[in-house]
Design an enzyme around this catalytic site. Structure first.
Site: not given
Ligand code: NAD
Length: 458
Positions: A266, A434
């Site tokens: 991210c 966090e």
């Molecule tokens: P995602 O949003 O697809 O999924 C994240 C989590 O949410 C997963 O566990 C997924 O199963 C869950 N999820 C999906 N739909 C949901 C719903 N409708 N209700 C509840 N939970 C749901 O993201 P990803 O592809 O797993 O991760 C990549 C993204 O995470 C990128 O955009 C990245 O920038 C972001 N990220 C941000 C940080 C930060 O600290 N800002 C850190 C790491 C990753």
């Protein structure tokens, strides 16, 4: 009979199935919340020193199993072995640091005439942590460790593709002596198990790390109950190189500022902004550094970049850019989900690849004229997570740090994350912070109590 839905966990470097785990249903979430609520009552009544001792034992368990956890992270997430060891160490250190927080957490006495006024910091209850796949272990811990330290129970839903290290952490918590039910891991689909956690009336707070798209949906659904929420979302961070910087050092640091974790970071600095007067010199230095990045087996200590997490992620990256475009390195053919390190020049700053989060080993380089132009370009995004500023002028470093709207900036460096300093996003990169010294406060409610000394009216 109902069929139990299962999740296949693939090794992204080989496409082999590493494990199959059952996916939680809404009924599983109900049962987990009931267990967590019982455990939390007992935990909140436990003396701070005892809570701290148990969290330190949990940290010691992680330390004893550090290599096993790191190897598991390599297999399920394709992380480089050296990075995976750092990640397991980050979990251990954050647990230790949070244990210290238990002992320092206290309310205040605020002078008020006619009585005694005190503030109480009370745990929220059951916290739901929803984690992404890109850093499965540390991000699970960033929500979990301070929440437990502040007296809450935690139900963690890992990403579909990466449940294994989270499940192992839950076993280590039990081995450390944490009460049964206090920290539970429920692998499952976002739209089913994640959704059930968000909707559950017994869950007081959601810590969500993931895409901005899903984060917005969760925020809307939490609004119904005014459920507490921390959001850690996407990024499109700038890497600003001024002509007065050590341009060679900035260029040589550039590949790993966006290729770490195959660009699935991210904080990746995916918009490289270079002052026009040193633009050609910068490209001459950065090109061979990108072309020579060693891409391959993540378990090999010499490898510098591993695979992408999944076929879906590979397809997403390919929807923005064709392998072989721009300045690029090499990648294995497959099996596995591989894309070469890529840096695109001559890109319109508004083109999707320059404006949207690709979440792969792809960055764009854009020239700028002067400091005002650099700040304008850096801020021309809906995101605001991280960024780097390369300059030898300390006044400029401060001015630009103050002007760039992002939560985590580095000067002459691209390092962003330490468990003892705060982390989080501006704008659509998130809500709340966090880590850092105040992390426990995000898991408490402040109650104000006034005790009159004046007695009942005569
Ligand atoms: P995602 O949003 O697809 O999924 C994240 C989590 O949410 C997963 O566990 C997924 O199963 C869950 N999820 C999906 N739909 C949901 C719903 N409708 N209700 C509840 N939970 C749901 O993201 P990803 O592809 O797993 O991760 C990549 C993204 O995470 C990128 O955009 C990245 O920038 C972001 N990220 C941000 C940080 C930060 O600290 N800002 C850190 C790491 C990753």
């Amino acid at each position: 009979m109902l069929e139990v839905l299962k999740l296949d966990v693939l090794n992204p470097a080989t496409e082999e199935v590493v494990a199959t785990v059952p996916a939680a249903t809404p009924q599983d979430v109900d049962a987990a919340v009931a267990r967590a609520a019982r455990a939390q009552e007992q935990w909140a009544a436990t003396a701070p020193a005892d809570r701290a001792r148990l969290l330190r034992r949990f940290a010691a368990q992680v330390d004893d199993h550090l290599e096993e956890l790191a190897q598991l992270e390599v297999r399920e997430a394709g992380h480089l072995i050296g990075n995976a060891r750092w990640e397991a160490g980050n979990v251990r250190d954050l647990l230790d640091f949070s244990a210290g927080g238990v002992e320092r957490l206290s309310g205040r006495q605020i002078p008020v005439p006619g009585g005694l006024n005190v503030t109480l910091l009370e745990p929220l209850g059951v916290v739901g942590v929803i984690a992404p796949w890109n850093f499965p272990m540390p991000i699970a811990a960033w929500g979990t460790a301070p929440a437990l330290a502040a007296g809450n129970a935690v139900i963690l839903k890992p990403a579909e593709t990466t449940p294994l290290t989270a499940l192992r952490l839950a076993e280590l918590a039990l081995a450390a002596g944490l009460p049964e039910g206090l920290f539970q891991v429920l692998p499952g689909e976002g739209a089913v198990a994640g959704s059930a956690l968000v909707e559950h009336p017994g869950v007081a707070k959601i810590v969500f790390t993931g895409s901005t798209r899903v984060g917005k949906q969760i925020m809307a659904r939490c609004a119904d109950r005014v459920k507490r929420l921390t959001l850690e979302l996407g990024g499109k961070s700038p890497n600003i190189v001024f002509a007065d910087a050590d341009v060679e050092a900035a260029a040589l640091a550039t590949p790993m500022s966006y290729l770490d974790n195959s660009g699935q970071d991210c904080c990746a600095r995916t918009r490289v902004l270079v002052q026009r007067s040193v633009y050609d010199r910068f490209l001459e230095t950065v090109a061979p550094a990108i072309e020579s990045v060693v891409v391959g087996d993540p378990a090999d200590e010499k490898t510098q970049m591993g695979p992408l997490i999944s076929r879906a992620q590979l397809d997403r990256v390919r929807s923005f850019v064709t392998p072989g475009d721009g300045i690029h390195g090499t990648a294995p053919e497959g099996p596995g989900f591989w894309f070469p390190p890529t840096l695109l020049t001559d890109v319109d700053p508004d083109a999707p690849v320059a404006a949207e989060e690709v979440f792969g080993p792809v960055a764009v380089v854009i020239p700028f004229e002067d400091e005002a132009d650099a700040i304008r370009l850096a801020n021309a995004t809906e995101y605001g997570l991280s960024g780097s500023i390369w300059t030898r002028d300390v006044g400029r470093a401060l001015r630009v740090s103050q002007a760039v709207r992002a939560g985590n900036l580095s000067v002459n460096s691209h390092s962003s994350v330490r468990y003892w300093t705060p982390f989080g996003g501006y704008k659509q990169s998130g809500l709340g912070r966090e880590l850092g010294p105040d992390a426990l406060h995000a898991f408490t409610e402040t109650k104000n109590v006034f005790i009159s000394t004046e007695g009942p009216a005569q």
